[in-house]
Structures are given as structure tokens and as C-alpha cells.
Design a protein around this motif. Structure first.
Motif, PDB file in Angstrom:
ATOM      1  N   LYS A   9       5.012  21.572  -2.496  1.00 42.43           N
ATOM      2  CA  LYS A   9       5.335  22.391  -1.344  1.00 42.43           C
ATOM      3  C   LYS A   9       5.858  21.551  -0.188  1.00 42.43           C
ATOM      4  N   GLY A  10       6.731  20.608  -0.522  1.00 42.60           N
ATOM      5  CA  GLY A  10       7.407  19.809   0.487  1.00 42.60           C
ATOM      6  C   GLY A  10       6.722  18.516   0.830  1.00 42.60           C
ATOM      7  N   ARG A  11       5.474  18.325   0.429  1.00 50.62           N
ATOM      8  CA  ARG A  11       4.754  17.096   0.736  1.00 50.62           C
ATOM      9  C   ARG A  11       5.020  16.087  -0.374  1.00 50.62           C
ATOM     10  N   PRO A  12       5.711  14.951  -0.089  1.00 52.16           N
ATOM     11  CA  PRO A  12       5.991  13.983  -1.154  1.00 52.16           C
ATOM     12  C   PRO A  12       4.707  13.476  -1.806  1.00 52.16           C
ATOM     13  N   ILE A  13       4.695  13.434  -3.126  1.00 45.08           N
ATOM     14  CA  ILE A  13       3.537  12.953  -3.879  1.00 45.08           C
ATOM     15  C   ILE A  13       3.904  11.709  -4.690  1.00 45.08           C
ATOM     16  N   MET A  14       5.049  11.739  -5.396  1.00 49.30           N
ATOM     17  CA  MET A  14       5.449  10.629  -6.261  1.00 49.30           C
ATOM     18  C   MET A  14       6.859  10.182  -5.908  1.00 49.30           C
ATOM     19  N   LEU A  15       7.124   8.894  -6.107  1.00 47.55           N
ATOM     20  CA  LEU A  15       8.466   8.351  -5.918  1.00 47.55           C
ATOM     21  C   LEU A  15       8.863   7.532  -7.134  1.00 47.55           C
ATOM     22  N   ALA A  16      10.153   7.481  -7.395  1.00 41.92           N
ATOM     23  CA  ALA A  16      10.680   6.680  -8.505  1.00 41.92           C
ATOM     24  C   ALA A  16      12.015   6.096  -8.074  1.00 41.92           C
ATOM     25  N   ALA A  17      12.268   4.865  -8.470  1.00 41.32           N
ATOM     26  CA  ALA A  17      13.538   4.222  -8.120  1.00 41.32           C
ATOM     27  C   ALA A  17      13.811   3.090  -9.089  1.00 41.32           C
ATOM     28  N   ALA A  18      15.083   2.744  -9.190  1.00 36.01           N
ATOM     29  CA  ALA A  18      15.513   1.593  -9.999  1.00 36.01           C
ATOM     30  C   ALA A  18      16.072   0.533  -9.059  1.00 36.01           C
ATOM     31  N   TRP A  19      15.738  -0.716  -9.347  1.00 39.43           N
ATOM     32  CA  TRP A  19      16.153  -1.836  -8.512  1.00 39.43           C
ATOM     33  C   TRP A  19      16.858  -2.870  -9.383  1.00 39.43           C
ATOM     34  N   GLN A  20      17.774  -3.586  -8.778  1.00 38.51           N
ATOM     35  CA  GLN A  20      18.421  -4.693  -9.469  1.00 38.51           C
ATOM     36  C   GLN A  20      18.461  -5.899  -8.541  1.00 38.51           C
ATOM     37  N   PRO A  21      18.470  -7.111  -9.110  1.00 32.81           N
ATOM     38  CA  PRO A  21      18.542  -8.290  -8.248  1.00 32.81           C
ATOM     39  C   PRO A  21      19.798  -8.254  -7.393  1.00 32.81           C
ATOM     40  N   THR A  75      12.267  -0.948 -12.830  1.00 29.10           N
ATOM     41  CA  THR A  75      11.969   0.465 -12.564  1.00 29.10           C
ATOM     42  C   THR A  75      10.557   0.570 -11.990  1.00 29.10           C
ATOM     43  N   VAL A  76      10.440   1.286 -10.877  1.00 32.42           N
ATOM     44  CA  VAL A  76       9.166   1.404 -10.163  1.00 32.42           C
ATOM     45  C   VAL A  76       8.855   2.879  -9.939  1.00 32.42           C
ATOM     46  N   VAL A  77       7.671   3.295 -10.359  1.00 32.58           N
ATOM     47  CA  VAL A  77       7.156   4.633 -10.076  1.00 32.58           C
ATOM     48  C   VAL A  77       5.821   4.454  -9.369  1.00 32.58           C
ATOM     49  N   GLU A  78       5.672   5.116  -8.208  1.00 28.03           N
ATOM     50  CA  GLU A  78       4.474   4.935  -7.400  1.00 28.03           C
ATOM     51  C   GLU A  78       4.081   6.231  -6.708  1.00 28.03           C
ATOM     52  N   GLN A  79       2.850   6.256  -6.215  1.00 27.90           N
ATOM     53  CA  GLN A  79       2.428   7.332  -5.332  1.00 27.90           C
ATOM     54  C   GLN A  79       3.115   7.122  -3.978  1.00 27.90           C
ATOM     55  N   ASP A  80       3.684   8.194  -3.424  1.00 25.75           N
ATOM     56  CA  ASP A  80       4.365   8.089  -2.134  1.00 25.75           C
ATOM     57  C   ASP A  80       3.358   8.412  -1.029  1.00 25.75           C
ATOM     58  N   ALA A  81       2.572   7.415  -0.647  1.00 29.19           N
ATOM     59  CA  ALA A  81       1.513   7.623   0.341  1.00 29.19           C
ATOM     60  C   ALA A  81       1.169   6.302   0.999  1.00 29.19           C
ATOM     61  N   ASN A  82       0.692   6.354   2.215  1.00 30.34           N
ATOM     62  CA  ASN A  82       0.267   5.153   2.922  1.00 30.34           C
ATOM     63  C   ASN A  82      -1.251   5.041   2.865  1.00 30.34           C
ATOM     64  N   HIS A  83      -1.742   4.405   1.815  1.00 30.88           N
ATOM     65  CA  HIS A  83      -3.174   4.186   1.656  1.00 30.88           C
ATOM     66  C   HIS A  83      -3.509   2.710   1.831  1.00 30.88           C
ATOM     67  N   ASN A  84      -2.693   2.007   2.579  1.00 30.35           N
ATOM     68  CA  ASN A  84      -2.913   0.578   2.774  1.00 30.35           C
ATOM     69  C   ASN A  84      -2.818   0.207   4.244  1.00 30.35           C
ATOM     70  N   GLY A  85      -3.103   1.139   5.136  1.00 29.69           N
ATOM     71  CA  GLY A  85      -3.094   0.837   6.559  1.00 29.69           C
ATOM     72  C   GLY A  85      -4.175  -0.163   6.922  1.00 29.69           C
ATOM     73  N   PRO A  86      -4.033  -0.832   8.062  1.00 27.18           N
ATOM     74  CA  PRO A  86      -4.972  -1.903   8.425  1.00 27.18           C
ATOM     75  C   PRO A  86      -6.327  -1.396   8.882  1.00 27.18           C
ATOM     76  N   PHE A  87      -6.442  -0.082   9.199  1.00 19.33           N
ATOM     77  CA  PHE A  87      -7.691   0.436   9.733  1.00 19.33           C
ATOM     78  C   PHE A  87      -8.246   1.525   8.829  1.00 19.33           C
ATOM     79  N   PHE A  88      -9.565   1.511   8.661  1.00 17.32           N
ATOM     80  CA  PHE A  88     -10.223   2.404   7.727  1.00 17.32           C
ATOM     81  C   PHE A  88     -10.006   3.875   8.072  1.00 17.32           C
TER      82      PHE A  88
END
Length: 517
Positions: free
Chosen positions: A500-512, A378-391
């Protein structure tokens, strides 16, 4: 005489592209290192970690940002379908009065002309503040400390931790830029390279950080959303069994497990068929602490939860392991796994800390988890791209993201809320500073978008449990929230919480996707 830009600063020919030219370093990267273009195209074509159009003009992007901030119903091209008309409790949060003085988010008034003029001035002030932030970010990215410090002196005139939403978030981003400048000035070697591994002293104590997280859990749906989504997935995937084992990656509190125990406790007293099927008598939780975990503090809290679980007829066992997790640690032997015991691996706002610049670290951790043979991850994360290659791209994306959060906090808790101030200063400001000030291994807040997580987990041998999304969303109906919060799914298996429509959090379940080798 040097030309004067419209901020009132002079700059020589080496900085004529300032205050802002493009929100990407593409032009400068090409001049400094033509081979970097290959890296840029690799990221764009493969991982899509830099979503912004590199041809977009600065002015249009800034205007779009300020426009979206002042118009609350701005996100029409959202990442998830809001096809669910959830009847959420609108009385959960203390909303501002109709007469609350909100200078930049103006309420209705009899004086339409004056009100319109105030709104225009507010937008103009907001545009100027955002423009200053982005100009400062580019100056910092160019290592032009003199110009960056001059722009910061202008920003401090408007940014304010006690002001409106935009002023407050701008203050913390400016603080992050100041910290990045400080690191640059102290870590530049004689040959011009930047030393890594040097960090600034923490501005928040562990006690303050934990208090802020608990306040965020109590006063907004952001954290409870993750708990409910992950716990619901675990309950739904638990076959009739007398025991189960949960590995909690980055464990720093017991809030999620208190929620699970109480849910199962109430279920055990219910006569519904589902509750009778899911009634484990023994739950083992192995907590792998993160970098900042405190074993002694957690042991005290887990002991109290064990007592509460016993009163509900559930035997609860905790085992705490000093972290962070490594592939060498994540073995069946080290985790004391037992044959036939359903295993769940849980990551609550922690998986992004394994994302490094090469992404190899994340893949290694995910493959180690897969070898354990879990029923679910089970993974819960912030739904945002804060890991782009450029500052600069990362700075703009994070400014969008945290502006939405600060807006939601003010709407939910009010301008003068002490709790809101603690949440912003001791929780979100720390995330912002890490994203803005640090690079390399010191930058751990590497949040990713849902599509990026889908690709990375698929490459490591996991598949989304798509059939659970409807049950997740049904469970989310009981989530307490207020006006403006939106819950839905992206039709691929993720459950998403937005403002207000802007995704903030995501949650999902994964299996092998296949049995472990």
C-alpha cells in the motif's frame, strides 16, 4: 509523593521526561556526552541514517503512526514512483471474508454509529498500545528497569500473538524489549558499563526458521520478488555463453537457483531470440554459507537440484564453502574463478549482515567483491532504516516497517492462518528481536534504505545498472500478488516492492565502475 503520569505509573524527577519526550536521544546524549552531538550531526549530514526530525514531538509522531496503521491508503509521500498499472493476479492469496471479524480494521456495517464508535475505540486502544511501547522503549534506553518492567506489564494486557495485526506486532516488539532488559540486567558491570558478546538462547530452531522462510516464499511476493529481480538481471546480462559462475553470499537454501534453472529450462525450449541467446550449458554455483548455514543439509538439496537441471539440459555444479564470507576468503584462487567465465555475485537478504557500526566491514567486503571482476553484483534487501545510531529512532522505524508487513500478512492469509502465525513467530519475530534486543556485533539485522546502499556501493567502486529497470518491472508483471502490493521503481535503478505504497523490499544490479586493479 511522586507525580503520576497518564499510564498510572509514578516516577521521580530523574524520569520526568517519560513516558516520551522526543523520539531521539539528542537531549540525553548532550547531557551525558556533549561530544556525541558531533557524531549525530555527522550521521545526519553524511549518511542520513537517522531520518526523523529530532524536533518532532512524541505525541504527534505517535498519532501519525497510529493514523497510518488504521488508514490503509496512507502513504502518499512514498519513496518510489507508482506509475505502473500492473494487472496483478488478485486471486493468488486467500483474502478475509467481508464478514470477517477484524476488531481494529473494521469492515462495513449497517450500524454506522456503532461501527464508528468501534473504530474510535480501536484507534484509541491502538494509540495507547503504541504509546506504551514507545514509553517502554525509552525506559529501556535509559536503563530504568523498574519502570520498563511496569510498562511491560501493561503492554501484556493488550499485546497478543493471536490478535489483530497491531496487537501481534506489538507482542513481538514487547518480547524484544523484554529480551533487551534481560541482557541489560545480566551484562551490566560494576562500573556501569555494559558487557558485549552475550546473547540469549535462540527461540527458534533451524528447521522452524527454514520452514517459515519457505512459507513466506510460497504465500507472499516478498521473497519471489527478490528471486525474480536478481535472476532476471543475471539472465539479461549473460552474453551468449556456454558457462557462467555465480557466487551466492550467505547461501542458506536453493530456492532461488531452482527458480533460475526452471526459467532457463523453459527458455531453452522457447523459440524466442532472447532465449536462444541466453542458453548456458554449464552453471557453477559457489555457495558461501552464512553464520547459520548447514553444509550437510544443503548438499542433500543441491544434489536433487543437479538431477533436475540435467533433465532440462543444463549441467549444474555446486560448491559449498563454510562462511561467513571474509575479504581473505573472497579471492580468485579460493573461489576457483576461471578466465573468460562470466562471474555474478548474488546477495539475497544478506548484504546488511556486513554492515557494522563503523561501516568499514561492508566497504572491505564490497572492495573484495570488486577485485573479483564480476559482471554483476545483484543485491536484494529490506528497504528500511534499522541501523540508525540511536535506539529509539531505530525502534520507531522498525515498528512502522514490521506493522506494514504484519498488516499485509493478515490481508493476504487471514486472521486464523497457521502458516501466517509460523511466518510471524519463526521469521519476522527473530528479526525484530535482533533489532530491538542487541547492540554491537550481535546486532546483525542492520537494514538500510535504498539511498544508503547507493552511497555505500558507489564508495566501493560500483554503479547502478540503470538501463535494466524497465525490463525488471516488465518481468515483475508475472509476480503473483494480491490487493495492496505495489511494484515500481525509484527512477534511479532500484525495483521496489511495497505494501500500500510503503516500500518493503528493494532489488538492484550493480557493476564495477572501473576494471579491478
Amino acid at each position: 509523593m511522586d507525580p503520576i503520569n497518564h499510564f498510572g505509573f509514578s516516577y521521580n524527577n530523574s524520569h520526568q521526561h517519560l513516558p516520551i519526550r522526543k523520539f531521539s536521544q539528542a537531549a540525553r546524549v548532550e547531557q551525558d556526552d556533549p561530544s556525541s552531538w558531533d557524531m549525530l550531526h555527522h550521521h545526519l549530514d553524511d549518511d542520513n541514517v537517522y531520518p526523523y526530525d529530532i524536533t518532532a514531538s512524541a505525541d504527534s509522531t505517535e498519532h501519525q503512526f497510529v493514523d497510518t496503521f488504521f488508514n490503509n491508503d496512507h502513504y502518499h509521500d512514498v519513496d518510489f514512483d507508482l506509475d505502473l498499472d500492473l494487472d496483478l493476479d488478485h486471486n493468488t492469496f486467500l483474502m478475509p471474508d467481508d464478514n470477517t471479524d477484524v476488531p481494529m480494521m473494521i469492515q462495513g456495517s449497517e450500524h454506522d454509529h456503532d461501527q464508528d464508535q468501534m473504530r474510535v475505540n480501536g484507534v484509541d486502544d491502538g494509540l495507547q498500545l503504541v504509546h506504551l511501547l514507545l514509553a517502554c522503549a525509552e525506559a529501556v534506553g535509559c536503563r530504568d528497569t523498574r519502570l520498563a518492567e511496569s510498562i511491560l506489564s501493561k503492554i501484556w494486557c493488550s499485546a497478543n500473538p493471536l490478535g489483530d495485526s497491531l496487537q501481534r506486532v506489538s507482542y513481538y516488539f514487547a518480547t524484544g524489549l523484554k529480551a533487551r532488559l534481560s541482557l541489560l540486567q545480566t551484562n551490566i558491570n560494576p562500573n556501569g558499563t555494559v558487557s558485549r558478546g552475550v546473547t540469549l538462547p535462540p527461540e527458534v530452531t533451524r528447521k522452524e526458521r527454514i520452514e517459515a522462510f519457505e512459507l513466506l516464499h510460497q504465500t507472499t511476493p516478498y521473497i519471489e520478488f527478490g528471486f525474480m529481480a536478481a535472476n532476471e538481471a543475471i539472465i539479461q546480462a549473460t552474453d551468449p555463453s556456454v558457462r557462467l559462475h555465480i557466487i551466492d553470499l550467505g547461501m542458506d537454501h536453493i530456492l532461488q537457483w531452482r527458480s533460475l534453472i526452471r526459467t532457463l529450462g523453459s527458455c531453452s525450449s522457447s523459440s524466442s531470440a532472447m532465449c536462444q541467446e541466453v542458453s548456458p550449458k554449464l552453471i557453477r554455483i559457489t555457495g558461501v554459507l552464512g553464520d547459520r548455514g548447514d553444509i550437510m543439509e544443503l548438499e542433500t538439496k543441491t544434489e536433487a537440484l543437479v538431477v533436475e537441471a540435467n533433465t532440462l539440459g543444463i549441467e549444474l555444479e555446486f560448491r559449498l564453502i563454510a562462511g561467513p564470507a571474509t575479504s581473505e576468503m573472497l579471492t580468485r584462487e579460493n573461489l576457483s574463478l576461471k578466465e573468460g567465465e562470466p562471474l555474478f555475485v548474488n546477495s539475497m537478504l544478506h548484504m546488511h549482515t556486513y554492515v557494522k557500526e563503523s561501516r568499514g566491514s561492508l566497504k572491505t567486503i564490497l572492495q573484495s567483491i570488486k577485485k573479483l571482476g564480476p559482471t554483476l553484483l545483484t543485491v536484494v534487501e529490506q528497504d528500511a532504516n534499522h541501523n540508525g545510531p540511536f535506539f529509539l529512532g531505530r525502534f520507531l522505524e522498525s515498528l512502522h516497517y514490521y506493522s506494514a508487513i504484519f498488516d499485509s500478512l493478515e490481508a493476504s492469509m487471514g486472521r486464523n492462518s497457521i502458516e501466517r502465525m509460523k511466518i510471524e513467530r519463526n521469521h519476522f519475530a527473530e528479526e525484530i528481536r535482533n533489532i530491538v534486543a542487541y547492540e554491537g556485533t550481535e546486532r546483525v539485522e542492520r537494514h538500510e534504505r535504498a539511498d544508503q546502499w547507493r552511497r555505500q556501493l558507489a564508495r566501493a567502486g560500483f554503479q547502478l545498472v540503470t538501463g535494466m529497470k524497465d525490463r525488471h518491472v516488465t518481468a515483475m508483471k508475472s509476480l503473483k500478488s494480491g490487493d495492496g502490493y505495489t511494484i515500481g521503481n525509484d527512477q534511479k535503478g532500484y525495483v521496489l516492492l511495497g505494501w500500500k505504497g510503503r516500500p518493503i523490499m528493494l532489488a538492484a544490479a550493480w557493476q564495477p565502475s572501473s576494471p579491478p586493479s
